[in-house]
Design a protein around this motif. Structure first.
Motif, short mmCIF file in Angstrom:
data_model
loop_
_atom_site.label_atom_id
_atom_site.label_comp_id
_atom_site.label_asym_id
_atom_site.label_seq_id
_atom_site.Cartn_x
_atom_site.Cartn_y
_atom_site.Cartn_z
N MET A 1 11.52 51.00 15.18
CA MET A 1 12.29 49.92 15.76
C MET A 1 13.53 49.71 14.89
N ARG A 2 14.64 49.44 15.53
CA ARG A 2 15.90 49.26 14.81
C ARG A 2 16.41 47.83 15.03
N PHE A 3 16.72 47.17 13.91
CA PHE A 3 17.22 45.81 13.92
C PHE A 3 18.65 45.78 13.38
N ALA A 4 19.51 45.00 14.01
CA ALA A 4 20.82 44.68 13.44
C ALA A 4 20.67 43.31 12.81
N VAL A 5 20.94 43.21 11.51
CA VAL A 5 20.68 41.98 10.75
C VAL A 5 22.01 41.41 10.27
N PHE A 6 22.24 40.12 10.55
CA PHE A 6 23.47 39.49 10.10
C PHE A 6 23.24 37.99 9.91
N SER A 7 24.16 37.35 9.18
CA SER A 7 24.03 35.91 8.92
C SER A 7 25.35 35.34 8.45
N ASP A 8 25.32 34.04 8.22
CA ASP A 8 26.41 33.32 7.59
C ASP A 8 27.76 33.55 8.25
N ASN A 15 33.67 37.63 14.65
CA ASN A 15 33.05 38.71 13.88
C ASN A 15 31.68 39.08 14.44
N LEU A 16 30.94 38.10 14.94
CA LEU A 16 29.65 38.41 15.55
C LEU A 16 29.84 39.25 16.81
N ARG A 17 30.88 38.94 17.59
CA ARG A 17 31.18 39.75 18.76
C ARG A 17 31.45 41.20 18.36
N LYS A 18 32.22 41.38 17.28
CA LYS A 18 32.52 42.73 16.79
C LYS A 18 31.24 43.46 16.39
N ILE A 19 30.36 42.76 15.69
CA ILE A 19 29.09 43.36 15.26
C ILE A 19 28.27 43.80 16.47
N ILE A 20 28.13 42.92 17.43
CA ILE A 20 27.32 43.22 18.60
C ILE A 20 27.89 44.40 19.38
N HIS A 21 29.20 44.39 19.61
CA HIS A 21 29.83 45.51 20.32
C HIS A 21 29.68 46.81 19.54
N ALA A 135 28.85 37.40 7.47
CA ALA A 135 29.67 37.80 8.61
C ALA A 135 30.87 36.89 8.78
N PHE A 136 31.14 36.03 7.81
CA PHE A 136 32.24 35.07 7.95
C PHE A 136 33.61 35.72 7.76
N THR A 137 33.85 36.33 6.61
CA THR A 137 35.17 36.91 6.35
C THR A 137 35.32 38.31 6.91
N ASP A 138 34.25 39.08 6.92
CA ASP A 138 34.23 40.44 7.47
C ASP A 138 33.00 40.58 8.35
N PRO A 139 33.05 41.45 9.34
CA PRO A 139 31.86 41.63 10.18
C PRO A 139 30.79 42.48 9.50
N ASN A 140 30.23 41.96 8.41
CA ASN A 140 29.17 42.66 7.66
C ASN A 140 27.83 42.49 8.36
N PHE A 141 27.06 43.56 8.35
CA PHE A 141 25.70 43.50 8.86
C PHE A 141 24.92 44.66 8.27
N ALA A 142 23.64 44.70 8.54
CA ALA A 142 22.81 45.81 8.09
C ALA A 142 21.98 46.30 9.27
N ILE A 143 21.70 47.58 9.26
CA ILE A 143 20.76 48.15 10.22
C ILE A 143 19.45 48.37 9.46
N ALA A 153 17.08 50.12 4.97
CA ALA A 153 18.20 49.34 5.48
C ALA A 153 19.49 50.00 5.04
N VAL A 154 20.48 49.97 5.93
CA VAL A 154 21.80 50.51 5.64
C VAL A 154 22.81 49.40 5.88
N PRO A 155 23.53 48.99 4.83
CA PRO A 155 24.57 47.97 5.05
C PRO A 155 25.78 48.59 5.72
#
Length: 157
Positions: A1-8, A15-21, A135-143, A153-155
């Motif tokens: 199973m693969r999760f996209a993990v993000f916060s803050d 930025n969340l829209r960018k992550i999701i797309h 995810a505030f200043t940059d669209p950071n997330f981890a898989i 996990a891969v940032p």
């Protein structure tokens, strides 16, 4: 199973829209996991139809004022128990010891947390910790990939 993990996201739904797309274009993500401080951004994206509520696991953070949302969730995928929280109640800005203790109490092998705005992926006391930053200043997330008892996990920055 693969999760996209993000916060803050703290109000930066763009930025969340960018992550999701990005995730939808580049990864076969099974679930999105939001770890608090910007929970209203997630509800906005659900309202826009970009996310479905059933595709998201979420917890609220110390800056979220949502009354009905949980501060901590535990779920199991195959034989792996995963604890998600924002982290502010466990002093994660100074130590992971309290969060490790909580993980052991709940039988979790993986903990996903936020709050610090600092990326950290490490194993401590037999628990795999993942904090993707903010995810505030940059669209950071981890898989996070969890499969047959193995995980990594891969940032993504």
């Amino acid at each position: 199973m693969r999760f996209a993990v993000f916060s803050d996201s703290h109000g930066n739904a763009a930025n969340l829209r960018k992550i999701i797309h990005y995730c939808r274009e580049n990864y076969a993500v099974d679930k999105f996991v939001f770890l608090g401080d910007g929970i209203g951004d997630i509800y906005d994206l659900i309202g826009e139809g970009l996310l479905r509520y059933e595709d998201v696991l979420l917890v609220k953070g110390n800056c979220d004022r949502a009354v009905s949302d949980e501060e901590e969730l535990l779920f199991t995928h195959e034989d792996t128990r995963i604890l998600i929280c924002h982290g502010h109640r466990y002093g994660v800005k100074t130590t992971l010891d309290y969060l490790a203790k909580r993980a052991h109490e709940r039988g979790a092998g993986i903990v996903l947390y936020g709050h610090t705005h600092i990326q950290n992926i490490e194993e401590k006391d037999g628990v795999y910790f993942v904090n993707l930053g903010s995810a505030f200043t940059d669209p950071n997330f981890a898989i996070l990939e969890v499969d047959k008892g193995r995980h990594y996990a891969v940032p993504i920055i």
